[in-house]
Design an enzyme around this catalytic site. Structure first.
Site, mmCIF file in Angstrom:
data_model
loop_
_atom_site.group_PDB
_atom_site.id
_atom_site.type_symbol
_atom_site.label_atom_id
_atom_site.label_comp_id
_atom_site.label_asym_id
_atom_site.label_seq_id
_atom_site.Cartn_x
_atom_site.Cartn_y
_atom_site.Cartn_z
ATOM 1 N N ASN A 170 0.866 -1.187 0.000
ATOM 2 C CA ASN A 170 0.000 0.000 0.000
ATOM 3 C C ASN A 170 0.896 1.227 0.000
ATOM 4 O OD1 ASN A 170 -2.840 -1.128 0.384
ATOM 5 N ND2 ASN A 170 -1.633 -2.189 1.956
ATOM 6 N N GLU A 171 1.114 1.727 -1.181
ATOM 7 C CA GLU A 171 2.041 2.832 -1.373
ATOM 8 C C GLU A 171 1.362 4.153 -1.034
ATOM 9 O OE1 GLU A 171 4.996 2.223 -1.788
ATOM 10 O OE2 GLU A 171 5.360 0.522 -3.109
ATOM 11 N N PRO A 172 2.142 5.240 -0.926
ATOM 12 C CA PRO A 172 1.546 6.551 -0.654
ATOM 13 C C PRO A 172 0.363 6.818 -1.584
ATOM 14 C CG PRO A 172 3.923 6.722 -0.603
ATOM 15 C CD PRO A 172 3.604 5.308 -1.013
#
Ligand code: F6R
Length: 656
Positions: A170-172
């Site tokens: 879950n990236e920025p």
């Protein structure tokens, strides 16, 4: 949240610590201790459920951070009979697209690091499938969520944190309610994986990951982080606002999430950066230096321009009361900082050394620089190395490992092509077999096809892989020789230890043994150095630098009673991780513009490593640019404090 800068002394007490840290944090003395603590808790949960004839659902992560935890679970299984028969697992994520049997797949990682060594029923293991077709990826993700629900939800979720602040993949930008899905990987995340995959372009562009919402539904969540490279992102996640730009900060909303950190990973939390703001201090010299240099940076004033009200307005009235008035304190710290600067890293012969970081005699000194792999030496202390040589010391650089894992495939292929072409043109003697060494290229189908060689000369796939790795090692040796020649060192001042743990291991799976420490010990005994420069302390314990430091530390301890040790001193340097804050520096070696230029040329010799460091991977982030930026920034810190302005600096810390 209370802003540190708005606080004055009256506001400060222990409660500020908990109001600032919005996720409970457990700082442990080592990753092993942290792993033991969490594994013990998981073991209790597993046993309780066993008694009740029920299952436990664990959410698992891959990467470096949980490796010690898995080793401890395996130990509990082997030595204390902990059974995993009632355990169901769901892994956070998998690269996409990627076959399950790929060397870097998370499926394979989990088998090797945990599942192959415990009695978990294979049908209880769930890992997103990186090989489903794109059309089916969405349905697969939904099904994964469904499986978690059917299992009754996750009881205990293990997490690591990426440099981007990601949890899972879950990236920025990820939403707090996101569920399992296919996501593009952030450029930094791909860069961090580039070494494992032997090249950035081989890192899959996507991942299938549980969502933030999925993770937050776990009943308990533990995040592991080790090493100073994680310190900044941890501080933001724990003390900063909840922000999709830093997905780990969502854990602030989970009532049962906590973090297990070593001191290096916790180092940027307020309680370490400005401990005087959270508790009454016993003002030791190093802490005073920390407070004054912090105050100088905060106010934008040089140390000598700080006045009483600066101290009082920034929560340091207590320090003034004990060590003031301000002007005297300023001068004291200014002098302390001044005394850490030395252009004589091996000591200045025949000079008064009472305020110098290194002793004047003996001169010349025998100096040993230990580099986990080629490049670490010139990147970490190239300028200092040149000075030591110029100032007449007997310098030996020992490369602990061959560094073969760090050579991108295309570079090795290029080297091979050059050799073969030179042989074809008769410049070099023709190799006995004109064939590709690359293990990725299919081996000859039959012995007779191996360029007409007799069957006995056809080599196995394993031999081929070893030879390929050897070619890469030779490339790095050559780069190391060119680089150190620019620092004035001759080839016979170099030692290539090729420690065995590295030759049989891979990243995250290095298992050093007695032979490794013995090799370093015999080097120490052979050289009997007056100065040893080593690196890797405070890094992620599974990183190569930290593993090498551990091997060195064992050898160092084994020689502690030797007579020569009374005369020897340990200096720590930082290779690729960030420099120490100025209060922690014991020796700052200035580099002139020419010295910096020479250092850059030395770094440039390590062409195979241009994009191999854990940077951004962007243009302008190649190793040599980074060396310049880092050493200039180091000099800038001293200058802002009001000391002389140098072109660049290299920082060192006493290790004993
Ligand atoms: C791994 C995962 C990632 C890692 C993170 C930290 O399954 O989901 O979020 O936990 O990238 O990686 P390491 O531990 O290698 O620093």
């Amino acid at each position: 949240m209370v802003d540190v800068h708005d606080l004055n002394e009256g506001d400060l007490n222990q409660e500020d610590l908990s109001s600032r840290e919005r996720i409970p944090v457990d700082v442990v003395s080592s990753a092993d201790e942290g792993a033991r603590r969490v594994a013990a808790e998981v073991a209790v949960l597993i046993r309780e459920r066993q008694m009740a004839n029920a299952q436990v659902v664990l959410g698992l992560a891959t990467g470096s951070s949980p490796v010690r935890f898995y080793r401890e679970l395996i130990r509990l299984h082997r030595e204390e009979g902990l059974s995993f028969a009632n355990v169901v697992t769901f892994n956070l994520d998998e690269y996409y697209p990627l076959a399950a049997d790929h060397a870097e797949s998370y499926r394979r990682f989990m088998q090797e690091q945990l599942f192959d060594h415990i009695d978990i029923p294979p049908e209880n293991i769930h890992i997103p499938d990186g090989s489903v077709s794109r059309e089916k990826a969405h349905a697969h993700a939904r099904e994964y969520e469904e499986r978690i629900r059917e299992a009754g939800g996750i009881d205990f979720q293990i997490l690591g944190i990426g440099r981007t602040g990601h949890i899972g993949f879950n990236e920025p930008g990820s939403d707090a309610h996101s569920r399992t899905r296919l996501v593009p990987l952030n450029a930094l995340t791909r860069q961090d994986a580039a070494r494992d995959f032997l090249g950035l372009e081989k890192v899959p562009p996507y991942g299938i990951t549980m969502g933030v919402g999925t993770i937050l539904e776990a009943r308990e969540v533990v995040l592991f982080a080790w090493g100073q490279a994680k310190a900044k992102v941890i501080a933001q996640a724990v003390e900063g606002p909840v922000d999709p730009a830093l997905p780990a900060s969502f854990l602030q909303h989970h009532g049962e999430a906590w973090m297990v950190l070593d001191e290096a990973a916790a180092g940027e939390l307020s309680r370490y950066r400005f401990p005087w703001l959270v508790k009454l201090m016993d003002w030791q010299p190093r802490l005073i230096r920390q407070a004054v240099s912090w105050l100088s940076e905060e106010t934008g004033k040089s140390v000598l321009r700080l006045v009483e009200s600066d101290y009082a307005d920034h929560g340091l009235a207590d320090l003034l009361a004990q060590a003031g008035p301000a002007y005297g304190l300023n001068i004291r710290i200014f002098n302390e900082l001044q005394h850490t600067i030395s252009g004589w890293p091996g000591g200045k012969p025949r000079a008064d050394d009472s305020t110098r970081p290194e002793r004047a005699s003996p001169h010349p000194k025998r100096v040993l620089v230990l580099a986990p792999e080629p490049l670490d030496d010139v990147f970490g202390l190239g300028g200092t190395l040149s000075r030591l040589v110029r100032q007449g010391h007997e310098v030996t650089v020992a490369y602990m490992t061959s560094g073969s894992l760090g050579v991108p495939e295309e570079d090795a292929e290029g080297a091979q092509e050059l050799l073969l072409e030179a042989a074809r043109e008769g410049i070099l003697e023709a190799p006995s077999q004109e064939r590709s060494l690359s293990p990725d290229k299919a081996p000859p189908a039959s012995p007779s096809e191996a360029s007409g060689k007799a069957p006995s000369e056809a080599i196995s796939k394993e031999q081929k892989a070893n030879q390929w790795r050897r070619l890469k090692a030779l490339m790095r040796r050559r780069e190391a020789r060119s680089a150190t020649a620019l620092c004035g060192l001759s080839a016979d001042s170099l030692r290539f230890l090729d420690l065995p743990f590295y030759e049989t291991g891979r990243y995250r799976s290095f298992h050093p043994g007695g032979a490794d420490a013995r090799a370093v010990q015999s080097l120490l005994e052979d050289l009997q150095p007056h100065q040893v420069f080593a690196t890797g302390q405070g890094e992620d314990p599974t990183s190569l630098a930290a593993v090498c430091y551990g091997v060195f530390a064992q050898a160092w301890e084994a020689t502690q009673d030797a007579a020569w040790r009374a005369e020897s001193r340990l200096w720590l340097y930082r290779a690729h991780s960030e420099d120490w804050p100025v209060h922690a520096v014991d020796m700052a070696v200035p580099l002139s513009p020419d010295e910096l230029r020479a250092k850059v040329s030395a770094v440039y010799c390590h062409l195979s490593q241009r994009n191999q460091l854990p940077g951004t991977g962007e243009a302008g982030d190649e190793a040599w640019y980074r060396a310049v930026r880092r050493n200039r920034a180091a000099a800038g810190v001293y200058h802002r404090l009001g000391l002389a302005e140098y072109e660049a600096m290299e920082f060192f810390r006493r290790g004993d």
